[in-house]
Design a protein around this motif. Structure first.
Motif, PDB file in Angstrom:
ATOM      1  N   LYS A 148       0.848  -1.191   0.000  1.00 18.21           N
ATOM      2  CA  LYS A 148       0.000   0.000   0.000  1.00 18.21           C
ATOM      3  C   LYS A 148       0.884   1.243   0.000  1.00 18.21           C
ATOM      4  N   LEU A 149       0.587   2.186  -0.884  1.00 19.28           N
ATOM      5  CA  LEU A 149       1.327   3.445  -0.960  1.00 19.28           C
ATOM      6  C   LEU A 149       0.354   4.613  -0.964  1.00 19.28           C
ATOM      7  N   ASN A 150       0.740   5.708  -0.259  1.00 18.60           N
ATOM      8  CA  ASN A 150      -0.070   6.929  -0.325  1.00 18.60           C
ATOM      9  C   ASN A 150       0.608   7.939  -1.248  1.00 18.60           C
ATOM     10  N   ASP A 151       0.024   9.116  -1.375  1.00 21.10           N
ATOM     11  CA  ASP A 151       0.539  10.127  -2.310  1.00 21.10           C
ATOM     12  C   ASP A 151       1.990  10.496  -2.024  1.00 21.10           C
ATOM     13  N   ASP A 152       2.294  10.769  -0.776  1.00 19.78           N
ATOM     14  CA  ASP A 152       3.653  11.182  -0.421  1.00 19.78           C
ATOM     15  C   ASP A 152       4.663  10.074  -0.673  1.00 19.78           C
ATOM     16  N   GLN A 153       4.288   8.852  -0.333  1.00 16.99           N
ATOM     17  CA  GLN A 153       5.218   7.733  -0.487  1.00 16.99           C
ATOM     18  C   GLN A 153       5.538   7.443  -1.946  1.00 16.99           C
ATOM     19  N   ILE A 154       4.520   7.401  -2.789  1.00 19.09           N
ATOM     20  CA  ILE A 154       4.796   7.099  -4.195  1.00 19.09           C
ATOM     21  C   ILE A 154       5.447   8.292  -4.888  1.00 19.09           C
ATOM     22  N   GLY A 155       5.097   9.511  -4.456  1.00 13.96           N
ATOM     23  CA  GLY A 155       5.743  10.694  -5.020  1.00 13.96           C
ATOM     24  C   GLY A 155       7.229  10.704  -4.725  1.00 13.96           C
ATOM     25  N   GLU A 156       7.597  10.390  -3.495  1.00 12.29           N
ATOM     26  CA  GLU A 156       9.011  10.334  -3.112  1.00 12.29           C
ATOM     27  C   GLU A 156       9.727   9.216  -3.857  1.00 12.29           C
ATOM     28  N   LEU A 157       9.071   8.063  -3.993  1.00 12.09           N
ATOM     29  CA  LEU A 157       9.668   6.936  -4.711  1.00 12.09           C
ATOM     30  C   LEU A 157       9.953   7.311  -6.163  1.00 12.09           C
ATOM     31  N   MET A 158       8.988   7.927  -6.844  1.00 12.29           N
ATOM     32  CA  MET A 158       9.191   8.309  -8.241  1.00 12.29           C
ATOM     33  C   MET A 158      10.315   9.328  -8.377  1.00 12.29           C
ATOM     34  N   SER A 159      10.373  10.277  -7.463  1.00 13.09           N
ATOM     35  CA  SER A 159      11.419  11.301  -7.519  1.00 13.09           C
ATOM     36  C   SER A 159      12.799  10.686  -7.321  1.00 13.09           C
ATOM     37  N   MET A 160      12.931   9.794  -6.350  1.00 14.82           N
ATOM     38  CA  MET A 160      14.231   9.186  -6.074  1.00 14.82           C
ATOM     39  C   MET A 160      14.685   8.293  -7.225  1.00 14.82           C
ATOM     40  N   VAL A 161      13.751   7.585  -7.834  1.00 13.48           N
ATOM     41  CA  VAL A 161      14.082   6.736  -8.981  1.00 13.48           C
ATOM     42  C   VAL A 161      14.469   7.602 -10.179  1.00 13.48           C
ATOM     43  N   ASN A 162      13.723   8.687 -10.385  1.00 14.61           N
ATOM     44  CA  ASN A 162      13.996   9.567 -11.529  1.00 14.61           C
ATOM     45  C   ASN A 162      15.347  10.269 -11.411  1.00 14.61           C
ATOM     46  N   GLU A 163      15.741  10.598 -10.192  1.00 17.12           N
ATOM     47  CA  GLU A 163      16.987  11.345  -9.977  1.00 17.12           C
ATOM     48  C   GLU A 163      18.226  10.456 -10.007  1.00 17.12           C
ATOM     49  N   ALA A 164      18.046   9.142  -9.890  1.00 10.74           N
ATOM     50  CA  ALA A 164      19.186   8.226  -9.859  1.00 10.74           C
ATOM     51  C   ALA A 164      19.646   7.877 -11.268  1.00 10.74           C
ATOM     52  N   ASN A 165      20.928   7.588 -11.409  1.00 10.69           N
ATOM     53  CA  ASN A 165      21.451   7.143 -12.709  1.00 10.69           C
ATOM     54  C   ASN A 165      20.898   5.780 -13.078  1.00 10.69           C
ATOM     55  N   ASP A 166      20.688   4.947 -12.084  1.00 12.94           N
ATOM     56  CA  ASP A 166      20.108   3.613 -12.265  1.00 12.94           C
ATOM     57  C   ASP A 166      18.825   3.559 -11.439  1.00 12.94           C
ATOM     58  N   PRO A 167      17.678   3.251 -12.063  1.00 11.41           N
ATOM     59  CA  PRO A 167      16.416   3.212 -11.303  1.00 11.41           C
ATOM     60  C   PRO A 167      16.479   2.314 -10.062  1.00 11.41           C
ATOM     61  N   ALA A 168      17.205   1.210 -10.152  1.00 11.20           N
ATOM     62  CA  ALA A 168      17.303   0.302  -9.008  1.00 11.20           C
ATOM     63  C   ALA A 168      18.027   0.964  -7.842  1.00 11.20           C
ATOM     64  N   ASP A 169      19.004   1.832  -8.151  1.00  7.45           N
ATOM     65  CA  ASP A 169      19.713   2.537  -7.081  1.00  7.45           C
ATOM     66  C   ASP A 169      18.775   3.496  -6.348  1.00  7.45           C
ATOM     67  N   GLY A 170      17.953   4.218  -7.119  1.00 11.51           N
ATOM     68  CA  GLY A 170      16.985   5.117  -6.503  1.00 11.51           C
ATOM     69  C   GLY A 170      15.971   4.362  -5.672  1.00 11.51           C
ATOM     70  N   ALA A 171      15.513   3.215  -6.197  1.00 11.72           N
ATOM     71  CA  ALA A 171      14.548   2.396  -5.458  1.00 11.72           C
ATOM     72  C   ALA A 171      15.169   1.847  -4.182  1.00 11.72           C
ATOM     73  N   ALA A 172      16.448   1.469  -4.246  1.00 12.69           N
ATOM     74  CA  ALA A 172      17.133   0.933  -3.064  1.00 12.69           C
ATOM     75  C   ALA A 172      17.234   1.991  -1.961  1.00 12.69           C
TER      76      ALA A 172
END
Length: 295
Positions: free
Chosen positions: A255-279
């Motif tokens: 389960k994810l809320n607005d803030d959680q998924i927003g932060e996840l997308m931002s961290m993945v987008n800012e990383a050179n490798d999506p897996a690094d941002g997700a980690a």
């Protein structure tokens, strides 16, 4: 007599060996889940911002738990067909009750559609830049057809939102053509239009990082063709819960809320490798992830 004693001795040794092979050191039967064999799960992925984010999140989580998650880049139609025929284990993003209703209707007997949503505040509709003050409803579009050159800038064909947008054109009797491309190309077109203060109209959805990067507004949809609030679910192939009972339960707890998924997308987008941002996101939100895995 010697041979009889010899045969008895050999039989005793064989029984000891067989008993040792069939048991663990404490005498209990060995559980196949405790072997060193890595179990592979095949999950569909679409090149959409939120989809890239959550699939990489699950890759990090499942590989931390000893599984191998294989991501398959497929459009929505191919994903649902793959889940239905057993070639794919999980399709992680099914929008209901409107956007992916056609897939639910087609495959409800051939796949398992979770009753547990993982995001409850989704929205879909047509967007235009905020500076287009005279256009606030889908019903305004025909009067401004020439400004848009009669085009709605779309993304991948087969996506539920693209299917519904085609239905919306008929419902509102719009004299517009829906242009197919990709999500990245559509976002690039929106950005270019805004940079040049030009008109553009496109189907978009929330959650999406683009709303934090560009000033966009949803057009009113008085006929509710796009529906109102959407929820996002996942689907699995038949037999998945038997083969991967723990993972099946974890996905249902997700389960994810607005803030959680927003932060996840931002961290993945800012990383050179999506897996690094997700980690990094998983590490920061380990308590939340543990809730999914412990229930």
């Amino acid at each position: 007599m010697f041979f009889k004693k010899l045969n008895v001795g050999i039989l005793f040794i064989l029984l000891v060996v067989l008993t040792a092979c069939g048991s663990t050191s404490n005498g209990e039967e060995k559980d196949s889940s405790e072997t060193d064999e890595v179990q592979t799960i095949k999950m569909g992925q679409i090149n959409w911002a939120e989809n890239v984010a959550v699939t990489n999140m699950w890759k990090v989580i499942l590989e931390d738990e000893g599984y191998d998650l294989e991501l398959k880049l497929l459009d929505m139609g191919a994903q649902m067909a793959g889940v239905a025929n057993g070639d794919l284990d999980v399709s992680p993003e099914v929008w209901l009750p409107i956007q992916d209703a056609s897939y639910l209707e087609r495959y409800q007997d051939e796949a398992n559609f979770s009753e547990e949503s993982w995001y409850d505040n989704a929205k879909v509709g047509l967007v235009v830049p905020e500076y287009m003050e005279d256009i606030n409803s889908i019903e305004d579009l025909n009067a401004h057809k020439d400004e848009f050159e009669g085009e709605i800038t779309g993304f991948e064909p087969g996506a539920g939102t693209m299917v519904v947008t085609g239905e919306m054109i008929d419902e509102y009797d719009l004299d517009f053509e829906l242009i197919q491309s990709s999500e990245s190309a559509m976002i690039a077109s929106i950005g270019k239009a805004i940079d040049n203060n030009k008109p553009i109209v496109a189907p978009l959805w929330s959650p999406h990082r683009v709303f934090s990067e560009m000033d966009l507004k949803y057009l009113d949809d008085p006929k509710k063709t796009y529906g109102e609030a959407e929820k996002i679910y996942h689907a699995t192939r038949h037999g998945f819960a038997d083969d991967f009972p723990k993972v099946d339960k974890w996905l249902k707890n997700w389960k994810l809320n607005d803030d959680q998924i927003g932060e996840l997308m931002s961290m993945v987008n800012e990383a050179n490798d999506p897996a690094d941002g997700a980690a990094k996101w998983v590490e920061k939100n380990q308590e939340l992830v543990d809730e999914w895995l412990e229930k």
